[in-house]
Enzyme design. Sequence first.
Site, short mmCIF file in Angstrom:
data_model
loop_
_atom_site.label_atom_id
_atom_site.label_comp_id
_atom_site.label_asym_id
_atom_site.label_seq_id
_atom_site.Cartn_x
_atom_site.Cartn_y
_atom_site.Cartn_z
N ILE A 78 -1.98 -52.23 -18.00
CA ILE A 78 -0.95 -51.18 -17.99
C ILE A 78 -1.53 -50.09 -17.07
O ILE A 78 -2.69 -49.72 -17.19
CB ILE A 78 -0.68 -50.65 -19.42
CG1 ILE A 78 0.41 -49.56 -19.43
CG2 ILE A 78 -1.94 -50.09 -20.08
CD1 ILE A 78 0.83 -49.15 -20.86
N SER A 79 -0.75 -49.63 -16.11
CA SER A 79 -1.27 -48.65 -15.15
C SER A 79 -1.58 -47.32 -15.86
O SER A 79 -1.01 -47.02 -16.91
CB SER A 79 -0.24 -48.39 -14.05
OG SER A 79 0.12 -49.61 -13.41
N ALA A 80 -2.47 -46.54 -15.25
CA ALA A 80 -2.80 -45.22 -15.78
C ALA A 80 -1.57 -44.32 -15.71
O ALA A 80 -0.82 -44.39 -14.73
CB ALA A 80 -3.94 -44.61 -14.98
#
Length: 222
Positions: A68-70
């Site tokens: 999951i992207s930052a």
Amino acid sequence: MLSGHASGRTGFLLVRRKLVERLRAQGISDPRVLAAFEDIPRHSLIPEVLWGQAYKDTALPIGDGQTISAPGVVARMTAALELEGPEKILEIGTGSGYQAAILSRLVARIISIERIPDLAHAARASLGRLGAQNVELFVGDGSGGRPEDAPYDGIVVTAGGPELPRPLLGQLALGGRLVGPFGPRGAQQLIRVRRVGETQFTQETLGPCDFVDLIGQNGWPA
Ligand code: SAH
């Protein structure tokens, strides 16, 4: 920190507000974008063992070697799309569904493609729980976009390809924006392309970034 409502909307609300303050400090100023980050419970999209890290500004593993992207990265990309509300957006790389969930609060319609069926199924369930009814999910190689639903007011590519997939350009509406990470592994740049005419496009570099691979016909080989 864990309240009795930890898995619901109100769980982690205070940490989410702190996240929003950090995003504001990073230069995210659009109030609609900030409100979406306050609203979407990022922890509900990741394995429960990672909930304690859910509101740190880092990417986290979601299985199948993906992340999951930052939040800071998702916020930057969302802001770069310059959304006003009525847009139809194509997302390539659903992953956890976090970017799609954020977009669900900001635009009319989202079409999102994920190549790994297990992730797509998990994301569909998560988005259902969040009431994101304006997200349509497809399983497959999205590196060539999805011409059936084009043109798009915005395209967000959330996995890194060696170069900008050319077929996507023709799927942008006039005035539409494409945001995504491209370039050699370890030296990707986040870029924004704007369609300014039938065959005219402008391109800006928004800065270095580090995404998992875009794998497919117009990405890296599997
Ligand atoms: N937007 C996601 C980021 C997930 S990481 C989020 O908010 O969590 C990128 C995702 O892109 C991974 O799940 C990966 O499987 C997917 N992906 C990689 N290549 C793809 C392709 N060609 N088509 C669709 N999805 C792809």
